[in-house]
Design an enzyme around this catalytic site. Structure first.
Site, short mmCIF file in Angstrom:
data_model
loop_
_atom_site.label_atom_id
_atom_site.label_comp_id
_atom_site.label_asym_id
_atom_site.label_seq_id
_atom_site.Cartn_x
_atom_site.Cartn_y
_atom_site.Cartn_z
N HIS A 136 0.86 -1.20 0.00
CA HIS A 136 0.00 0.00 0.00
C HIS A 136 0.89 1.24 0.00
CE1 HIS A 136 -4.00 1.91 1.50
NE2 HIS A 136 -3.27 2.81 0.85
N LYS A 219 -6.56 -0.02 -8.64
CA LYS A 219 -6.99 0.50 -7.34
C LYS A 219 -8.29 1.29 -7.47
CE LYS A 219 -7.13 1.99 -3.11
NZ LYS A 219 -6.18 2.98 -2.58
N HIS A 221 -10.63 3.77 -5.46
CA HIS A 221 -10.52 4.68 -4.32
C HIS A 221 -11.73 5.60 -4.29
CE1 HIS A 221 -9.03 7.66 -1.51
NE2 HIS A 221 -7.99 6.88 -1.25
N HIS A 274 -6.92 -0.94 4.51
CA HIS A 274 -7.25 -0.41 5.85
C HIS A 274 -8.68 -0.79 6.25
CE1 HIS A 274 -8.50 2.74 3.08
NE2 HIS A 274 -7.26 3.17 2.94
N HIS A 322 -6.50 13.95 2.59
CA HIS A 322 -7.66 13.95 1.70
C HIS A 322 -8.09 15.36 1.29
CE1 HIS A 322 -8.22 9.66 1.55
NE2 HIS A 322 -7.90 9.64 2.83
N ASP A 362 0.71 2.62 3.72
CA ASP A 362 -0.05 3.82 3.32
C ASP A 362 0.88 5.03 3.35
OD1 ASP A 362 -2.20 5.21 2.38
OD2 ASP A 362 -3.52 4.79 4.07
#
Length: 568
Positions: A136, A219, A221, A274, A322, A362
């Site tokens: 990740h 991926k 997301h 996660h 984010h 991450d």
């Protein structure tokens, strides 16, 4: 005449043997040697007055006659397959044989030949593990790779293009052009790399072109819109082209709840990132998916293990990662919905039960790239302290727990992403991506890291010293430079890209290996981490129950493998 020596004397000369126990770092984890593949009285050891000399432990055999390139002597292997002592022979960058090394002309039972062309790495008193895999990665900056490698990670998988805002939040390398540039950039780094394309699309063409360009996985997301339509489209492409799909689900539950996401997945294989939820995903109950047979659940390391500081630091991380604004109430509410001490506490216990299968970082996007291995062992320690020995342990050791936890960052991510034919364990035929540790520093600071059989970094002292003297710290070695770098490390790509000649087309200097077998797997294929409890989350209190049992534990205020190992 046979001679007898004490266990302590033997261990000081040749390392621990069957029945000996040792502590991992400053943790409460104790391992016991299960078996010893070397032969008492015929051990090989390098040095003045030692065994590996011409006509003694070293034969006259050439490389063409079967002599090894490198032999690691008397190493204590700690792997999901077991905890045992052996010599390890390396040839052509792979593990050729695990067994008894020496000179077959003068010694019995030799299956690893030492010749004039053989290099020796002394494994006496050291632990040998497979190189770790971090599945990740946000490729936000290239400096991550150095930190990761020097912690014992030898394979990094993820997405990104640098500090673009898409990369800061999502692990995607979007589109053929970016994938091509990142594959070319990978040539500069002494580590195995693999890149994820963007999986968010409702029609397949944009995903198929990324897989053909070299993406080893896709991926999904939430920041790109993880809708049921996107999930179905992405998995359909993955099934046709044999690549894995990773998912970061819909925290806001805008396009559905966890049940809707599972319905869209439709029993197909998927790697859930996660899975506790602090890193993102259906609030508050994404953790339910650990019970699904087709879902490979993983954790990222900022919540591992649960400590006195875990909850407090997460809000700031979320706002940055984010692209949120503290002045916007909806952004703050979004962030706060993801941080739940109840699910974070349950995550530790579910790892200990073998319900979570993988641990990753991450990197720089709510994770610490150089701490995957350290935090794995801190979690194992915390669970030993709080839950005691596992019921399945035999003897006065923690072997089962140690094997379970090491699988989380070695073999299981490798299986999940179709790389286990090449990496993930200390087994014959696999790449010699290996890490040697002093037991006192296990989990904190590797002694040597090998990639494709060559040392790429090591603890090293003053280069101007008459001997390697203090200060000792991890530095790059010859395997990290020049053409040796390209011969030692590889880049993993899709089968479609490999068949299309992506290496030649992009003039890549590293070799490429194709991922395989990513679609017909599931939780049952995760080594020592296959438990599938039925999870319930109270929507008001966030309490987590597994098969009806409340899962809760206290945060620790002090951890092992921490400040005493990192004073500078």
């Amino acid at each position: 005449m046979p001679a007898s020596i004490s266990r302590s004397t033997y261990a000081s000369m040749f390392g621990p043997t069957t029945g000996d126990r040792l502590r991992l770092g400053d943790t409460e984890l104790v391992i016991e040697v299960e078996r010893d593949l070397t032969t008492y009285g015929e051990e090989v050891k390098f040095g003045g007055g030692k065994v590996i000399r011409d006509g003694m432990g070293q034969s006259q055999r050439t490389r063409a006659e079967g002599a090894m390139d490198t032999v690691i002597t008397n190493a204590l292997i700690v792997d999901w397959t077991g905890i045992y002592k052996a010599d390890v022979g390396l040839r052509d960058g792979r593990i050729a044989k695990i067994g008894k090394a020496g000179n077959p002309d003068t010694q019995p039972g030799v299956d690893i030949v030492i010749g004039p062309g053989t290099e020796i790495i002394a494994g006496e008193g050291r632990i040998l593990t497979a190189g770790g895999m971090d599945a990740h990665i946000h490729f936000i900056c290239p400096q991550q790779i150095e930190d990761s490698l020097h912690s014992g990670i030898t394979t990094m998988l993820g997405g990104g293009t640098g500090p673009a805002h898409g990369t800061l939040a999502t692990t995607c390398t979007p589109g053929p052009w970016h994938i091509g540039r990142m594959l070319q950039a990978a040539d500069a780094f002494p580590i195995n790399l693999a890149f994820a394309g963007k999986g968010n699309a409702s029609l397949p063409a944009g995903l198929e072109e990324q897989v053909r360009a070299g993406a080893s996985c896709l991926k999904l997301h939430e920041d790109w819109g993880t809708t049921p339509a996107a999930i179905d489209c992405c998995l359909s492409v993955a099934d046709r082209m044999d690549v894995q799909v990773m998912i970061h689900t819909d925290t806001l539950n805008e396009s559905g709840f966890v049940e809707n996401t599972l319905a869209a997945i439709g029993g197909r294989t998927i790697h859930a990132f996660h899975t506790e939820g602090a890193g993102g995903g259906h609030a508050p109950d994404i953790i339910k998916v650990v019970g699904a047979a087709n879902v490979i659940p993983s954790s990222t390391n900022p919540t591992m293990p649960y400590t006195a500081n875990t909850v407090e630091e997460h809000l700031d991380m979320l706002m940055v990662c984010h692209h949120l604004d503290r002045s916007i109430p909806e952004d703050v509410a979004f962030a706060e919905s993801r941080i739940r001490k109840e699910t974070i506490a349950a995550e530790d216990i579910l790892h200990d039960m073998g319900a979570f299968s993988v641990i990753s970082s991450d990197s720089q996007a709510m994770g610490r790239v150089g701490e995957v291995i350290t935090r794995t062992w801190q979690t194992a320690h915390k669970m030993k302290v709080q839950r005691g020995r596992l019921a399945e342990e035999t003897g006065a050791n923690d072997n089962q727990r140690v094997r379970r936890y090491i699988a989380k960052y070695t073999i299981n991510p490798a299986i999940a992403h179709g790389l286990s034919r090449h990496i993930g364990s200390v087994e014959e035929g696999k790449r010699a991506d290996l890490v040697l540790w002093q037991p006192a520093f296990f989990g904190a600071k590797p002694d040597l890291v090998l990639l494709g059989g060559m040392i790429v970094c090591a603890q090293m002292g003053d280069p101007n010293g008459s001997i390697p003297a203090q200060p000792y710290y991890s530095r790059p070695m010859f395997g990290a430079f020049g053409g040796a770098l390209h011969a030692s490390a590889v880049t993993f790509v899709s089968q479609a890209a490999a068949e299309d000649g992506v290496g030649e087309r992009l003039r890549l200097q590293k070799g490429t290996l194709a991922v395989e077998g990513t679609r017909d797997i599931g939780k049952a294929d995760m080594k020592l981490n296959v438990h599938r409890p039925s999870i319930e989350v109270n929507p008001e209190t966030y309490e987590v129950r597994a098969d009806g049992e409340l899962l809760t534990c206290q945060p620790l205020a002090e951890l092992p493998l921490a400040q005493r190992y990192f004073l500078y």
